[in-house]
Design an enzyme around this catalytic site. Structure first.
Site, PDB file in Angstrom:
ATOM      1  N   ARG A 103     -13.302  23.474  10.249  1.00 23.13           N
ATOM      2  CA  ARG A 103     -12.630  22.326  10.843  1.00 23.13           C
ATOM      3  C   ARG A 103     -12.345  21.228   9.833  1.00 23.13           C
ATOM      4  O   ARG A 103     -11.275  20.617   9.875  1.00 23.13           O
ATOM      5  CB  ARG A 103     -13.467  21.782  12.009  1.00 23.13           C
ATOM      6  CG  ARG A 103     -12.876  20.579  12.725  1.00 23.13           C
ATOM      7  CD  ARG A 103     -11.394  20.730  13.053  1.00 23.13           C
ATOM      8  NE  ARG A 103     -11.094  21.957  13.770  1.00 23.13           N
ATOM      9  CZ  ARG A 103      -9.871  22.443  13.921  1.00 23.13           C
ATOM     10  NH1 ARG A 103      -8.831  21.822  13.382  1.00 23.13           N
ATOM     11  NH2 ARG A 103      -9.670  23.571  14.580  1.00 23.13           N
ATOM     12  N   LYS A 138      -1.944   1.032   4.872  1.00 22.20           N
ATOM     13  CA  LYS A 138      -2.000   1.354   6.306  1.00 22.20           C
ATOM     14  C   LYS A 138      -2.465   2.804   6.467  1.00 22.20           C
ATOM     15  O   LYS A 138      -1.702   3.692   6.854  1.00 22.20           O
ATOM     16  CB  LYS A 138      -0.636   1.129   6.949  1.00 22.20           C
ATOM     17  CG  LYS A 138      -0.212  -0.338   6.906  1.00 22.20           C
ATOM     18  CD  LYS A 138       1.182  -0.539   7.468  1.00 22.20           C
ATOM     19  CE  LYS A 138       1.608  -2.002   7.363  1.00 22.20           C
ATOM     20  NZ  LYS A 138       2.974  -2.226   7.849  1.00 22.20           N
ATOM     21  N   LYS A 170       0.611 -12.157   0.115  1.00 22.60           N
ATOM     22  CA  LYS A 170       1.502 -11.960   1.248  1.00 22.60           C
ATOM     23  C   LYS A 170       1.718 -13.283   1.993  1.00 22.60           C
ATOM     24  O   LYS A 170       1.223 -14.330   1.575  1.00 22.60           O
ATOM     25  CB  LYS A 170       0.937 -10.879   2.157  1.00 22.60           C
ATOM     26  CG  LYS A 170       0.699  -9.552   1.409  1.00 22.60           C
ATOM     27  CD  LYS A 170       0.485  -8.396   2.324  1.00 22.60           C
ATOM     28  CE  LYS A 170       1.808  -7.916   2.885  1.00 22.60           C
ATOM     29  NZ  LYS A 170       1.663  -6.666   3.684  1.00 22.60           N
ATOM     30  N   GLU A 203       4.909 -11.583  -2.019  1.00 23.75           N
ATOM     31  CA  GLU A 203       5.818 -11.280  -0.923  1.00 23.75           C
ATOM     32  C   GLU A 203       6.728 -12.476  -0.666  1.00 23.75           C
ATOM     33  O   GLU A 203       6.274 -13.618  -0.613  1.00 23.75           O
ATOM     34  CB  GLU A 203       5.018 -10.962   0.338  1.00 23.75           C
ATOM     35  CG  GLU A 203       5.880 -10.644   1.554  1.00 23.75           C
ATOM     36  CD  GLU A 203       5.032 -10.383   2.785  1.00 23.75           C
ATOM     37  OE1 GLU A 203       4.638  -9.224   2.992  1.00 23.75           O
ATOM     38  OE2 GLU A 203       4.749 -11.352   3.525  1.00 23.75           O
ATOM     39  N   ASP A 225      10.489  -8.793   1.774  1.00 21.78           N
ATOM     40  CA  ASP A 225       9.957  -8.325   3.047  1.00 21.78           C
ATOM     41  C   ASP A 225      10.923  -8.565   4.197  1.00 21.78           C
ATOM     42  O   ASP A 225      11.410  -9.676   4.401  1.00 21.78           O
ATOM     43  CB  ASP A 225       8.627  -9.033   3.340  1.00 21.78           C
ATOM     44  CG  ASP A 225       7.912  -8.427   4.523  1.00 21.78           C
ATOM     45  OD1 ASP A 225       7.722  -7.204   4.531  1.00 21.78           O
ATOM     46  OD2 ASP A 225       7.547  -9.181   5.444  1.00 21.78           O
TER      47      ASP A 225
END
Length: 286
Positions: A103, A138, A170, A203, A225
């Site tokens: 697995r 992410k 950011k 950013e 962005d």
């Protein structure tokens, strides 16, 4: 093994041991209960879909950690385009151990192959431009190593691995710092104070913010962005090659070619790792 600074033996072993502890606990009681201790058997990895194979180099490490007596023979390597019915590898040895490792090998390879497949597809849409495809942070907690590795296998480029190896200022950083100039100045002071040498990316959300970054200077890359293609073209012209550029924010397979045509150097796509359909694979006794 594909080279990347995070693909160290120590990191790989930590990942594998943690994953096995989660899955096996105090024993694979299904295999222990039903399979004789001295049973020997074999299995092969059957491809049941179409895409780019990934995780083949990880599989023998998992098998060896479960049982050094397991022997794996590779038939198809990482990065190979596969189709339904292909056999990626065979494994033989103690039957209980094959079942215990099954697995984790499948979970890793199915998701890695899905990521590599989508990465290769999006990369193909950049043909004829200079843009390179980037991943993001992410990722799935505790599975980032495999997901970043899969992006490489699919022909993409890894962005920073974590918060520790690059500074990205950011929108929230900029807002909390009081503005772009203040955020950049504070970052340089921090790096000097701590003796660190880290690349700095900022950013930006508008041409005015791009100009503020250019006025401040001392950075490594400018992120553009959530800008529409026409605004991206204007930003690239304004930057005029002084810094590498990265387009980011909501970019999909339907928009990536148009974004690449604006002249940006990099395009980051979070969906490479957070919205992937795994490639169907199965470990079958034969």
């Amino acid at each position: 093994m594909q080279t990347a600074s995070y693909l160290t033996p120590e990191a790989l072993m930590t990942f594998i041991r943690t994953a096995l502890a989660e899955d096996v606990g105090d024993g694979d009681h299904s295999a222990l209960a039903s399979i004789p201790a001295d049973a020997q058997n074999r299995a092969h990895l059957l491809v049941k879909g179409e895409g780019i194979l990934a995780g083949v180099e990880l599989a023998p490490l998992i098998f060896h950690e479960v049982d050094p007596a397991l022997r794996m023979e590779v038939r198809l390597t990482d990065g190979t385009r596969v189709k339904h019915g292909d056999i990626a590898f065979t494994v033989e040895g103690p039957a209980r151990s094959i079942l215990t490792a099954e697995r984790l090998v499948l979970n890793c390879m199915q998701r890695m192959s899905g990521i590599a497949t989508h990465t290769a597809y999006l990369t193909s849409l950049l043909a004829g431009t200079k843009a390179r495809l980037l991943d993001t942070r992410k990722t799935t907690p505790n599975f980032r190593l495999c997901e970043k590795w899969a992006v490489l296998i699919g022909g993409g480029v890894n962005h920073r691995y974590g918060l520790f190896d690059m500074i990205i200022l950011k929108d929230n950083h900029v807002d909390y710092a009081g503005g772009i100039a203040q955020a950049i100045a504070a970052t340089h002071a921090y790096l000097q104070r701590t003796g660190r040498q880290l690349p700095i990316e900022v950013e930006t959300r508008s041409l005015a913010e791009v100009q503020q970054v250019l006025d401040a200077g001392g950075i490594s890359r400018i992120m553009l962005d959530n800008m529409k293609p026409e605004l991206l073209r204007q930003a690239v012209a304004l930057i005029a090659g002084r810094y590498p550029t990265e387009a980011s924010g909501g970019i999909t397979e339907h928009t990536i070619a148009e974004v690449a045509a604006t002249g940006v150097d990099f395009i980051s796509v979070g969906a490479l790792t957070h919205s992937i359909k795994s490639l169907d694979l199965s470990l079958k006794a034969y």
